[in-house]
Motif scaffolding. Structure first.
Motif, PDB file in Angstrom:
ATOM      1  N   VAL A  74      -7.930   7.794   0.030  1.00 36.86           N
ATOM      2  CA  VAL A  74      -6.946   7.987   0.745  1.00 36.86           C
ATOM      3  C   VAL A  74      -7.215   9.513   1.351  1.00 36.86           C
ATOM      4  O   VAL A  74      -7.331  10.336   0.474  1.00 36.86           O
ATOM      5  CB  VAL A  74      -5.601   8.053   0.083  1.00 36.86           C
ATOM      6  CG1 VAL A  74      -4.486   8.346   0.866  1.00 36.86           C
ATOM      7  CG2 VAL A  74      -5.189   6.344  -0.459  1.00 36.86           C
ATOM      8  N   ARG A 119       3.267   9.177  -6.183  1.00 33.47           N
ATOM      9  CA  ARG A 119       4.171  10.140  -5.263  1.00 33.47           C
ATOM     10  C   ARG A 119       3.131  10.764  -4.201  1.00 33.47           C
ATOM     11  O   ARG A 119       2.560  11.548  -4.909  1.00 33.47           O
ATOM     12  CB  ARG A 119       5.100  10.772  -5.914  1.00 33.47           C
ATOM     13  CG  ARG A 119       6.259   9.679  -6.564  1.00 33.47           C
ATOM     14  CD  ARG A 119       7.415  10.860  -6.872  1.00 33.47           C
ATOM     15  NE  ARG A 119       8.607  10.207  -6.969  1.00 33.47           N
ATOM     16  CZ  ARG A 119       8.873   9.619  -8.198  1.00 33.47           C
ATOM     17  NH1 ARG A 119       8.149   9.992  -9.254  1.00 33.47           N
ATOM     18  NH2 ARG A 119      10.002   8.928  -8.437  1.00 33.47           N
ATOM     19  N   LEU A 178       1.206   3.541  -3.032  1.00 35.50           N
ATOM     20  CA  LEU A 178       1.732   5.133  -2.750  1.00 35.50           C
ATOM     21  C   LEU A 178       3.128   5.153  -2.304  1.00 35.50           C
ATOM     22  O   LEU A 178       3.750   4.081  -1.821  1.00 35.50           O
ATOM     23  CB  LEU A 178       1.012   5.528  -1.364  1.00 35.50           C
ATOM     24  CG  LEU A 178      -0.448   5.481  -1.239  1.00 35.50           C
ATOM     25  CD1 LEU A 178      -0.921   5.857  -0.042  1.00 35.50           C
ATOM     26  CD2 LEU A 178      -1.104   6.297  -2.360  1.00 35.50           C
ATOM     27  N   ASP A 179       3.990   6.054  -2.803  1.00 33.47           N
ATOM     28  CA  ASP A 179       5.384   6.398  -2.614  1.00 33.47           C
ATOM     29  C   ASP A 179       5.652   7.649  -1.787  1.00 33.47           C
ATOM     30  O   ASP A 179       5.386   8.643  -2.253  1.00 33.47           O
ATOM     31  CB  ASP A 179       5.821   6.203  -3.945  1.00 33.47           C
ATOM     32  CG  ASP A 179       7.485   6.106  -3.575  1.00 33.47           C
ATOM     33  OD1 ASP A 179       8.090   6.337  -2.548  1.00 33.47           O
ATOM     34  OD2 ASP A 179       8.242   6.662  -4.812  1.00 33.47           O
ATOM     35  N   LYS A 180       5.714   7.435  -0.372  1.00 32.96           N
ATOM     36  CA  LYS A 180       6.220   8.484  -0.012  1.00 32.96           C
ATOM     37  C   LYS A 180       7.932   8.967   0.071  1.00 32.96           C
ATOM     38  O   LYS A 180       8.493   8.544   1.319  1.00 32.96           O
ATOM     39  CB  LYS A 180       5.684   8.568   1.591  1.00 32.96           C
ATOM     40  CG  LYS A 180       5.290   9.918   2.368  1.00 32.96           C
ATOM     41  CD  LYS A 180       5.389   9.710   3.906  1.00 32.96           C
ATOM     42  CE  LYS A 180       3.810   9.420   4.361  1.00 32.96           C
ATOM     43  NZ  LYS A 180       3.634   9.305   5.827  1.00 32.96           N
ATOM     44  N   THR A 200       3.827  -0.585  -5.619  1.00 32.39           N
ATOM     45  CA  THR A 200       3.235  -0.164  -4.326  1.00 32.39           C
ATOM     46  C   THR A 200       2.362   1.120  -4.871  1.00 32.39           C
ATOM     47  O   THR A 200       2.517   1.639  -6.025  1.00 32.39           O
ATOM     48  CB  THR A 200       4.146   0.846  -3.594  1.00 32.39           C
ATOM     49  OG1 THR A 200       3.570   1.314  -2.500  1.00 32.39           O
ATOM     50  CG2 THR A 200       4.977   1.945  -4.489  1.00 32.39           C
ATOM     51  N   LEU A 253      -4.539   1.748   4.790  1.00 30.55           N
ATOM     52  CA  LEU A 253      -3.744   2.452   5.579  1.00 30.55           C
ATOM     53  C   LEU A 253      -4.680   2.864   6.880  1.00 30.55           C
ATOM     54  O   LEU A 253      -5.545   3.469   6.740  1.00 30.55           O
ATOM     55  CB  LEU A 253      -3.135   3.717   4.920  1.00 30.55           C
ATOM     56  CG  LEU A 253      -2.153   3.403   3.632  1.00 30.55           C
ATOM     57  CD1 LEU A 253      -2.352   4.305   2.661  1.00 30.55           C
ATOM     58  CD2 LEU A 253      -0.883   3.295   4.143  1.00 30.55           C
ATOM     59  N   ASP A 269       0.636  -1.214  -0.008  1.00 32.90           N
ATOM     60  CA  ASP A 269      -0.083   0.072   0.102  1.00 32.90           C
ATOM     61  C   ASP A 269       0.901   1.160  -0.205  1.00 32.90           C
ATOM     62  O   ASP A 269       0.710   2.236  -0.783  1.00 32.90           O
ATOM     63  CB  ASP A 269      -0.967  -0.109   1.254  1.00 32.90           C
ATOM     64  CG  ASP A 269      -0.389  -0.274   2.593  1.00 32.90           C
ATOM     65  OD1 ASP A 269       0.842  -0.568   2.531  1.00 32.90           O
ATOM     66  OD2 ASP A 269      -0.830  -0.066   3.528  1.00 32.90           O
ATOM     67  N   ILE A 270       2.048   1.207   0.922  1.00 31.74           N
ATOM     68  CA  ILE A 270       2.836   2.389   0.929  1.00 31.74           C
ATOM     69  C   ILE A 270       4.361   2.110   1.169  1.00 31.74           C
ATOM     70  O   ILE A 270       4.638   1.031   1.868  1.00 31.74           O
ATOM     71  CB  ILE A 270       2.228   3.338   2.107  1.00 31.74           C
ATOM     72  CG1 ILE A 270       3.122   4.725   1.970  1.00 31.74           C
ATOM     73  CG2 ILE A 270       2.497   2.587   3.109  1.00 31.74           C
ATOM     74  CD1 ILE A 270       2.322   5.949   2.681  1.00 31.74           C
ATOM     75  N   ARG A 328       4.667   2.179  -9.575  1.00 34.38           N
ATOM     76  CA  ARG A 328       4.261   3.011  -8.615  1.00 34.38           C
ATOM     77  C   ARG A 328       3.062   3.878  -9.065  1.00 34.38           C
ATOM     78  O   ARG A 328       2.744   4.198 -10.082  1.00 34.38           O
ATOM     79  CB  ARG A 328       5.556   3.985  -8.620  1.00 34.38           C
ATOM     80  CG  ARG A 328       5.115   5.303  -7.799  1.00 34.38           C
ATOM     81  CD  ARG A 328       6.278   6.397  -7.768  1.00 34.38           C
ATOM     82  NE  ARG A 328       7.546   6.133  -7.260  1.00 34.38           N
ATOM     83  CZ  ARG A 328       8.443   5.673  -8.045  1.00 34.38           C
ATOM     84  NH1 ARG A 328       8.471   5.669  -9.423  1.00 34.38           N
ATOM     85  NH2 ARG A 328       9.592   5.369  -7.641  1.00 34.38           N
ATOM     86  N   ASP A 332       7.544   4.000   2.702  1.00 31.05           N
ATOM     87  CA  ASP A 332       7.722   5.239   3.481  1.00 31.05           C
ATOM     88  C   ASP A 332       9.255   5.146   3.704  1.00 31.05           C
ATOM     89  O   ASP A 332      10.015   5.720   2.628  1.00 31.05           O
ATOM     90  CB  ASP A 332       7.058   4.966   4.712  1.00 31.05           C
ATOM     91  CG  ASP A 332       7.022   6.270   5.590  1.00 31.05           C
ATOM     92  OD1 ASP A 332       7.753   7.313   5.372  1.00 31.05           O
ATOM     93  OD2 ASP A 332       6.179   6.459   6.567  1.00 31.05           O
TER      94      ASP A 332
END
Ligand code: PRP
Length: 183
Positions: A174, A151, A133-135, A131, A162, A104-105, A148, A107
Motif C-alpha cells: 500500500v 488505521r 485499512l481504516d481511514k 477491513t 486500492l 480493503d478500506i 481491523r 473511509d
C-alpha cells in the motif's frame, strides 16, 4: 523474485505505507482470530468488488474453517448521497448464516453502512466487518468493525486492491500518492 523497481518508481507514488510483509503478517493474524471466533458457525465471506478481492484472496487462506464466499458489486447513484445501487447481487441466500464482509478500506463508512442495512433485511444470523485499512479520520457513518488491519492517516492510498482510476490494484504493497496528484 524480480525487483519491483518499475512500479515503485512510478512518478505518482509517494512512499510505501505498508509493506508486503506487514500486510501478510496482518492477514495471518486476522485469519487466526476469525478462525477462533467462527469455529462451529456457518460462515460466508462477502466481498464488495472490486477493491476487496486481493485482501480476501490472502485472508481466506488463513481461515482454517469450512466456509463459502460470495461477491457483490455496487455503484453510487449519480448526484451523491449515501444510497448505492447493487449492480451485482449475491448468488446465494444469507438467511441464518454468519456473514463477514471483507473490505480493503473503510473511509466515510457510508457504503458499508448502507449495504449492511440492506443485508440485515435478509436475516443473516450475524453480520460483521473485516477491513484491512481504516481511514477513521474521515468517518461519517459510525459502524462496528470487528476485525481491523491498520488505521491509516487521511491520505489517498493505492495498491493491494486500492486504485486510482482503475490502476495500481496489483501493487503488492500500500502506497501514498504524491500530494500534487490529488491537487
Ligand atoms: C472503496 C472500498 C469501499 C468504499 C469505502 O471502494 O472498497 O467499498 O470505497 O468508502 P466509504 O467508506 O467512504 O464508503 P471503491 O468505491 O473505491 O470501489 P472499488 O472497490 O471498485 O475500488
Amino acid at each position: 523474485m524480480k525487483s519491483r523497481t518499475a512500479v515503485l518508481s512510478d512518478p505518482l507514488l509517494d512512499r510505501m505505507l505498508l509493506s508486503p510483509d506487514e500486510i501478510a503478517d496482518k492477514a495471518e493474524e486476522l485469519g487466526a482470530a476469525i478462525t477462533r471466533d467462527y469455529d462451529g458457525r456457518d460462515l460466508v465471506l462477502l466481498t464488495v468488488l472490486r477493491g476487496g478481492l486481493i485482501f480476501l484472496a490472502d485472508l481466506c487462506r488463513h481461515i482454517d474453517l469450512s466456509l463459502t464466499m460470495d461477491f457483490m458489486a455496487i455503484s453510487s447513484y449519480a448526484g451523491g448521497g449515501a444510497a448505492v445501487r447493487i449492480t451485482k447481487d449475491l448468488d446465494d441466500a444469507i438467511e441464518n448464516r454468519h456473514v463477514l464482509i471483507i473490505e480493503d478500506i473503510i473511509d466515510t463508512g457510508l457504503t458499508l453502512n448502507y449495504l449492511m442495512g440492506v443485508l440485515r433485511q435478509r436475516r443473516p444470523a450475524s453480520i460483521e466487518v473485516c477491513t484491512l485499512l481504516d481511514k477513521d479520520a474521515r468517518r461519517i457513518a459510525e459502524l462496528p468493525i470487528a476485525y481491523r488491519g491498520f488505521r491509516i492517516p487521511d491520505r489517498f492510498v493505492v495498491g493491494y486492491g486500492l486504485d486510482l482510476g482503475g490502476r495500481f490494484r496489483n501493487l503488492p504493497f500500500v502506497a501514498t500518492l504524491k500530494d500534487e496528484v490529488m491537487g
